[in-house]
Design an enzyme around this catalytic site. Structure first.
Site, PDB file in Angstrom:
ATOM      1  CD  GLU A 265       6.128  -1.459 -13.238  1.00  0.00           C
ATOM      2  OE1 GLU A 265       4.990  -1.895 -12.990  1.00  0.00           O
ATOM      3  OE2 GLU A 265       7.098  -2.196 -13.427  1.00  0.00           O
ATOM      4  CB  CYS A 299       0.958   0.004  -7.085  1.00  0.00           C
ATOM      5  SG  CYS A 299       2.555  -0.622  -6.594  1.00  0.00           S
TER       6      CYS A 299
HETATM    7  P1  NAD Z   1      -0.691   9.926 -10.515  1.00  0.00           P
HETATM    8  O1  NAD Z   1      -0.983   9.126 -11.734  1.00  0.00           O
HETATM    9  O2  NAD Z   1      -1.664  10.965 -10.099  1.00  0.00           O
HETATM   10  O3  NAD Z   1       0.724  10.671 -10.679  1.00  0.00           O
HETATM   11  C1  NAD Z   1       1.904   9.957 -10.896  1.00  0.00           C
HETATM   12  C2  NAD Z   1       2.944  10.867 -11.530  1.00  0.00           C
HETATM   13  O4  NAD Z   1       2.570  11.138 -12.881  1.00  0.00           O
HETATM   14  C3  NAD Z   1       3.092  12.231 -10.858  1.00  0.00           C
HETATM   15  O5  NAD Z   1       4.470  12.566 -10.843  1.00  0.00           O
HETATM   16  C4  NAD Z   1       2.302  13.148 -11.764  1.00  0.00           C
HETATM   17  O6  NAD Z   1       2.712  14.487 -11.720  1.00  0.00           O
HETATM   18  C5  NAD Z   1       2.607  12.541 -13.126  1.00  0.00           C
HETATM   19  N1  NAD Z   1       1.620  12.784 -14.189  1.00  0.00           N
HETATM   20  C6  NAD Z   1       0.280  12.743 -14.106  1.00  0.00           C
HETATM   21  N2  NAD Z   1      -0.272  12.948 -15.319  1.00  0.00           N
HETATM   22  C7  NAD Z   1       0.756  13.125 -16.194  1.00  0.00           C
HETATM   23  C8  NAD Z   1       0.845  13.379 -17.596  1.00  0.00           C
HETATM   24  N3  NAD Z   1      -0.246  13.514 -18.353  1.00  0.00           N
HETATM   25  N4  NAD Z   1       2.065  13.486 -18.168  1.00  0.00           N
HETATM   26  C9  NAD Z   1       3.183  13.355 -17.421  1.00  0.00           C
HETATM   27  N5  NAD Z   1       3.165  13.129 -16.078  1.00  0.00           N
HETATM   28  C10 NAD Z   1       1.960  13.011 -15.478  1.00  0.00           C
HETATM   29  O7  NAD Z   1      -0.439   8.863  -9.326  1.00  0.00           O
HETATM   30  P2  NAD Z   1      -0.249   9.117  -7.763  1.00  0.00           P
HETATM   31  O8  NAD Z   1      -1.544   9.521  -7.164  1.00  0.00           O
HETATM   32  O9  NAD Z   1       0.961   9.935  -7.510  1.00  0.00           O
HETATM   33  O10 NAD Z   1       0.129   7.625  -7.289  1.00  0.00           O
HETATM   34  C11 NAD Z   1      -0.800   6.622  -7.047  1.00  0.00           C
HETATM   35  C12 NAD Z   1      -0.990   5.739  -8.262  1.00  0.00           C
HETATM   36  O11 NAD Z   1       0.253   5.184  -8.693  1.00  0.00           O
HETATM   37  C13 NAD Z   1      -1.870   4.548  -7.948  1.00  0.00           C
HETATM   38  O12 NAD Z   1      -2.717   4.311  -9.039  1.00  0.00           O
HETATM   39  C14 NAD Z   1      -0.856   3.421  -7.760  1.00  0.00           C
HETATM   40  O13 NAD Z   1      -1.410   2.129  -7.947  1.00  0.00           O
HETATM   41  C15 NAD Z   1       0.165   3.763  -8.786  1.00  0.00           C
HETATM   42  N6  NAD Z   1       1.481   3.170  -8.492  1.00  0.00           N
HETATM   43  C16 NAD Z   1       1.928   2.133  -9.257  1.00  0.00           C
HETATM   44  C17 NAD Z   1       3.142   1.522  -8.963  1.00  0.00           C
HETATM   45  C18 NAD Z   1       3.654   0.359  -9.783  1.00  0.00           C
HETATM   46  O14 NAD Z   1       4.846   0.066  -9.676  1.00  0.00           O
HETATM   47  N7  NAD Z   1       2.842  -0.295 -10.577  1.00  0.00           N
HETATM   48  C19 NAD Z   1       3.913   1.995  -7.891  1.00  0.00           C
HETATM   49  C20 NAD Z   1       3.433   3.076  -7.147  1.00  0.00           C
HETATM   50  C21 NAD Z   1       2.207   3.664  -7.469  1.00  0.00           C
END
Ligand code: NAD
Length: 512
Positions: A265, A299
């Site tokens: 997601e 998101c």
């Molecule tokens: P992010 O991608 O920086 O981090 C999200 C999570 O992924 C964190 O827990 C982080 O530690 C982990 N992570 C990052 N790189 C990783 C890797 N290589 N391996 C494993 N884990 C890893 O996102 P954020 O800044 O926390 O949140 C905002 C983003 O999330 C925005 O792009 C938003 O659109 C998206 N989002 C999407 C949805 C959806 O349902 N589509 C919902 C909420 C947020």
């Protein structure tokens, strides 16, 4: 209860809230992971971070728990999720307020997030009696063929800071009724809400009884590195990761490398089309809420407004005025509509995008930092509207901040091309009173996003539908509809009750 809090006492308020939910205050200091509140920008607790060895052991414990949990009948598993829903109801105000403190959401949105958790628990309880497989007509005489759904195993859940608790529940409530155990890696920017949810889950588990094994939920605290340990572990057949497309690009291939299943997601560069026949009052309210809500950190936030040239002048000046009148401030203050950005990085990224937009010929309204004297370490901004000559430059990217780019269009075909003309297509909408336009937009030749709405903005989602579906991932799916199938594995069973073994004509085995 009143949710207004003293923002000068955030660490104390946080400890009080957490201990009311069952977290031991001794676990909130002396750790290496600093938990900050975007309200003040200051550290409010420091908690224990897990090591790679811890993660490996926790995945092992979750695997043991799965082996026991899969034997418990699904409707009984549903009872655990029902009890979790009860705990969430009882602690809705506390958890909602903690979401506001840790993620910066205004009070109603913090509470709304917990309500989504309660809703998915209700959904999952019903689901625990509806994990149906098909019975399929077989071509073989004296046989029956059917499919059975079995639990997949350990489900890894990686979540983003901006929905610190709801995303977990969309996954975990389904996973638990499906018979899976869960290892959750919350965002390193929202560790405290995860601790609270873990404590509430333990309360539910204690009420449920001993047939819920101890290791059913493991919470893995830390950053990206610890997430990678989870992603790479072959004992975790399903990884559900919510976050940026950058994260999804890293996680997807790593899970695929070991033939795991991923539910991704990801980010959204979401658009709304305002057609000539749109009810502009309705559109104005829908746009303002979708673009500025959660300070642009959803998101599904509306990021691009594709406006017909005939209504542009009637709509955009009103929208700019509405933007100027919005109340920005501590999210827990009554009347605040726009809270803070999560951190300085988010602010810097926003300013960079606005500079790029200007360089590409955009006219920027708003976007500047506010309340810097009151909150010197926090980042509050005036939401920005940017009138762009065309869809180019930063308009093509998701910037996780309140920036709404506006472009003009003249034909519906052109508007749909613009709407579909970006990579991170998650959610979309059209404001129109023309039935034919609405149908075209939601048809196969219309929006290419996982969410396509008519006369409401792109943001917000009900748990009853399968949420998400960022187009590049082919549509990750969490929450309602038939999303549960991703947390189970399908077996096709053939039962021969004929007493004979039908073989192809002429085939004989000598088994004497
Ligand atoms: P992010 O991608 O920086 O981090 C999200 C999570 O992924 C964190 O827990 C982080 O530690 C982990 N992570 C990052 N790189 C990783 C890797 N290589 N391996 C494993 N884990 C890893 O996102 P954020 O800044 O926390 O949140 C905002 C983003 O999330 C925005 O792009 C938003 O659109 C998206 N989002 C999407 C949805 C959806 O349902 N589509 C919902 C909420 C947020």
């Amino acid at each position: 209860m009143s949710t207004a809090i003293d923002t000068k006492r955030l660490p104390e308020e946080t400890v009080e809230l957490l201990s009311r939910m069952g977290v031991d205050p001794a676990n909130l200091s002396d750790g290496t992971l600093a938990a900050k509140s975007p309200i003040s920008g200051k550290t409010i607790a420091s908690i224990k971070e897990h090591s790679a060895d811890d993660a490996t052991a926790m995945i092992g414990a979750a695997q043991d728990a799965f082996k026991a949990w899969r034997r418990v009948p699904a409707p009984r598993r549903g009872e655990l999720v029902r009890l979790l829903g009860e705990e969430l109801r009882a602690h809705k105000d506390d958890l909602g307020l903690l979401v506001s403190i840790e993620a910066g959401k205004i009070t109603s949105e913090g509470l709304g997030e917990v309500q989504e958790m309660i809703d998915i628990c209700d959904f999952a309880v019903g689901l625990s009696r509806q994990l149906y497989g098909l019975t399929i007509a077989t071509e073989r005489p004296g046989h029956r063929m059917m499919e059975t759904w079995h639990p997949a195993g350990v489900v890894g859940v990686i979540s983003a800071f901006n929905f610190p608790v709801a995303v977990w529940s969309w996954n975990a409530a389904l996973a638990f009724v499906c018979g899976d155990s869960v290892v959750w890696k919350p965002s390193e920017k929202s560790p405290l809400t995860a601790m609270a949810v873990e404590a509430l889950f333990k309360k539910a588990q204690a009420k449920f009884g001993e047939d819920a094994p101890a290791g059913l939920l493991q919470v893995l605290q830390g950053g990206r590195e610890i997430g990678e340990v989870l992603v790479d572990d072959p004992r975790v057949p399903v990884i559900s990761a919510t976050g940026s497309t950058r994260m999804g690009r890293q996680v997807g291939p790593r899970v695929a490398q070991r033939f795991g299943r991923s539910i991704l997601e990801l980010g959204g560069n979401n658009a709304a089309i305002v057609a000539p026949s749109a009810d502009l009052d309705l559109a104005l309210r829908g746009i303002a809420f979708a673009a500025m809500g959660t300070a642009g950190q959803r998101c599904t936030t509306l990021r691009r407004l594709i406006t017909h040239e005939s209504v542009y002048d009637a709509l955009i000046p009103r929208l700019i005025k509405a933007y100027g009148s919005v109340k920005i401030g501590a999210p827990t203050d009554a009347g605040t509509l726009v809270g803070p950005l999560i951190d300085k990085d988010a602010y810097d990224t926003m300013q960079r995008a606005l500079e790029e937009a200007k360089a590409a010929g955009g006219i920027v309204h708003g976007g500047e930092r506010v309340l810097a004297e009151e909150f010197p370490d926090a980042y509050y901004v005036q939401p920005a509207i940017v009138e762009m000559p065309k869809q180019a430059g930063p308009v093509l990217e998701e910037t996780f901040a309140p920036i709404l780019y506006v472009v003009r269009y003249s034909s519906l075909e052109e508007a749909i091309d613009l709407q579909n003309g970006v990579a991170a297509g998650l959610s979309s909408s059209i404001f129109t009173s023309d039935l034919s336009e609405a149908e075209i937009f939601t048809s196969a030749v219309g929006s290419d996003c996982g969410i396509a709405n008519v006369n409401i903005g792109p943001s917000g989602a009900e748990i009853g539908g399968a949420f998400g579906g960022e187009k590049e991932t082919g549509g990750g799916r969490e929450a309602g509809s038939d999303a549960w199938k991703a947390y189970m594995r399908r077996a096709t069973n053939t039962i021969n009750y004929s007493g004979a073994l039908p073989l192809a004509q002429g085939v004989k085995f000598d088994v004497e």
